[in-house]
Scaffold this motif. Structure first.
Motif, PDB file in Angstrom:
ATOM      1  N   TYR A  32       0.877  -1.125  -0.010  1.00 15.85           N
ATOM      2  CA  TYR A  32      -0.149  -0.091  -0.059  1.00 15.85           C
ATOM      3  C   TYR A  32       0.744   1.236  -0.182  1.00 15.85           C
TER       4      TYR A  32
ATOM      5  N   PRO B 142      -3.631  12.773   3.068  1.00 15.25           N
ATOM      6  CA  PRO B 142      -4.097  12.585   4.372  1.00 15.25           C
ATOM      7  C   PRO B 142      -3.253  11.650   5.141  1.00 15.25           C
TER       8      PRO B 142
ATOM      9  N   ARG C 212      -9.927  -2.282   4.213  1.00 19.05           N
ATOM     10  CA  ARG C 212      -8.463  -2.916   4.259  1.00 19.05           C
ATOM     11  C   ARG C 212      -8.665  -4.400   5.206  1.00 19.05           C
TER      12      ARG C 212
HETATM   13  C1  8X3 Z   1      -4.041   5.992   4.521  1.00 20.33           C
HETATM   14  C2  8X3 Z   1      -3.454   6.268   5.916  1.00 20.33           C
HETATM   15  O1  8X3 Z   1      -1.950   5.438   7.863  1.00 20.33           O
HETATM   16  O2  8X3 Z   1      -3.550   3.954   6.913  1.00 20.33           O
HETATM   17  O3  8X3 Z   1      -3.403   6.333   3.414  1.00 20.33           O
HETATM   18  O4  8X3 Z   1      -1.601   4.490   5.355  1.00 20.33           O
HETATM   19  S1  8X3 Z   1      -2.442   5.191   6.509  1.00 20.33           S
END
Ligand code: 8X3
Ligand code: NDP
Length: 252
Positions: free
Chosen positions: A152, A182, A193
Motif C-alpha cells: 500500500y 491525508p 483493508r
Molecule cells: C491511509 C493512511 O496510515 O493507513 O493512506 O496508510 S494509512
C-alpha cells in the motif's frame, strides 16, 4: 459552471468532495463500481444543490472500461476542468513475506494503474481546452513506509512520484497538479483493508479523533478555488493527534 470528474465517489473522500463541489460552481461526473451509491449521490446533489450529475459506472482497474467510459461522454460533459484521482484502497496489513498476491495486484491495479489509465484519457481533454486542475489523493504513506504497510505504501509513493511527474509533464499546458496527502481518516477505508472486520477497522482510530472525509473535501475545495496563477502542489493533513506515520497521541 465548471465540470469536475471525481473517481471513487461512492463513499468517503470522493463522495464528500462531490457534495462540497456541488455547493459551489460545479457540475459533476462521478465514478465507482457501486451503481446504487452513485445513483443516490446524483439524486442528493440534484435535489439539494440543483447541479447536474453524470454517472460513469466502471472498474478503474480495467483499461478498456476506463477508455470506453470516457469515450462515452456526451460532448458537453467532455469539457472537464477538474479531475480528482481519488479511487483507491488498502488491502491487508502483513509483513511482505506473508502478503497475499491478489491483494497486492488489486492495490497496484487500482492505486497506480487506475490513476494512469484515467489521467491518460482526461488530460488530453484538458490540454485541448488550454488548462485544468488535477487533484491526486496520496497519503502520509506516500512519503513514509510503516511496518506491514509495504505494498500500500509503495502505491502511495508511486502516487507521490506521479504527482510530481504530472506537474512537470503538463506544465506547458497550464494544468495545475495538487497532491493531497491525508493521514488517519475514518471512512470505509479500514473496513475494506480488514475485509469487513469492524473491530479491527474501529481499532485503527482508537483513542484519537481521526480526520473526516469532509475535512479533506474542504482542503480539496480550497486548492481548487485559488486564483489561476496559484498552484498548491502538495498538502499533508493529519489529525492533531498524529505527527506522521509513526507517532500518534492516543488516549487509551
Ligand atoms: C491511509 C493512511 O496510515 O493507513 O493512506 O496508510 S494509512
Ligand atoms: P473509501 O473506501 O471510503 O472510498 C474508496 C473509493 O474508491 C470508493 O468510492 C470505491 O468505490 C473506489 N474504488 C475502489 N476500488 C475501485 C475500483 N477498482 N474501481 C473504481 N473505484 C474504486 O476510502 P477513502 O475515501 O478513505 O479513500 C479514498 C482515497 O483516499 C484512496 O485513494 C485512499 O488510499 C486515500 N487515503 C485514505 C486515507 C484513510 O485513512 N481513509 C488516508 C490517506 C489516503 P467502489 O467500491 O464503489 O468501486
Amino acid at each position: 459552471m465548471k465540470i469536475a470528474l471525481i473517481t471513487g465517489a461512492t463513499s468517503g473522500i470522493g463522495r464528500a468532495t462531490a457534495l462540497r463541489l456541488a455547493q459551489d460552481n460545479f457540475n459533476l461526473i462521478v465514478t465507482g463500481r457501486r451503481l446504487t451509491q452513485l445513483e443516490q449521490l446524483k439524486k442528493e446533489v440534484e435535489v439539494k444543490f440543483k447541479k447536474e450529475v453524470h454517472i460513469l459506472n466502471f472498474d478503474i482497474r480495467f483499461r478498456e472500461q476506463v477508455d470506453s467510459a470516457i469515450d462515452s461522454l456526451p460532448e458537453h460533459w467532455r469539457k472537464i476542468d477538474v479531475l480528482v484521482n481519488n479511487a483507491g484502497l488498502a488491502l491487508g496489513l502483513n509483513h511482505l513475506q506473508d502478503g497475499m498476491v491478489e491483494d497486492w495486484e488489486q492495490m497496484i491495479d487500482t492505486n497506480i494503474k487506475g490513476v494512469l489509465y484515467i489521467t491518460r484519457k482526461v488530460a488530453p481533454l484538458m490540454i485541448e481546452r488550454g488548462g485544468g486542475h488535477i487533484v491526486n489523493i496520496g497519503s502520509t504513506a506516500g512519503t513514509q513506509v510503516y511496518e506491514n504497510g509495504n505494498v500500500y505504501c509503495a502505491t502511495k509513493h508511486a502516487m507521490h512520484a506521479l504527482s510530481q511527474a504530472m506537474r512537470q509533464d503538463m506544465l506547458k499546458h497550464n494544468i495545475r497538479v495538487t497532491e493531497v496527502r491525508p493521514g488517519l481518516l475514518e471512512t470505509e477505508f479500514s473496513l475494506v483493508r480488514f475485509k469487513g472486520d469492524k473491530k479491527k477497522a474501529k481499532d485503527t482510530y482508537a483513542g484519537l479523533t481521526p480526520l473526516s472525509a469532509e475535512d479533506i473535501a474542504e482542503v480539496i475545495y480550497f486548492a481548487l478555488t485559488r486564483p489561476p496563477h496559484v498552484c498548491i502542489n502538495d498538502i499533508e493533513v493529519t489529525p492533531t493527534a498524529q505527527a506522521n506515520s509513526y507517532y500518534t497521541n492516543r488516549k487509551v
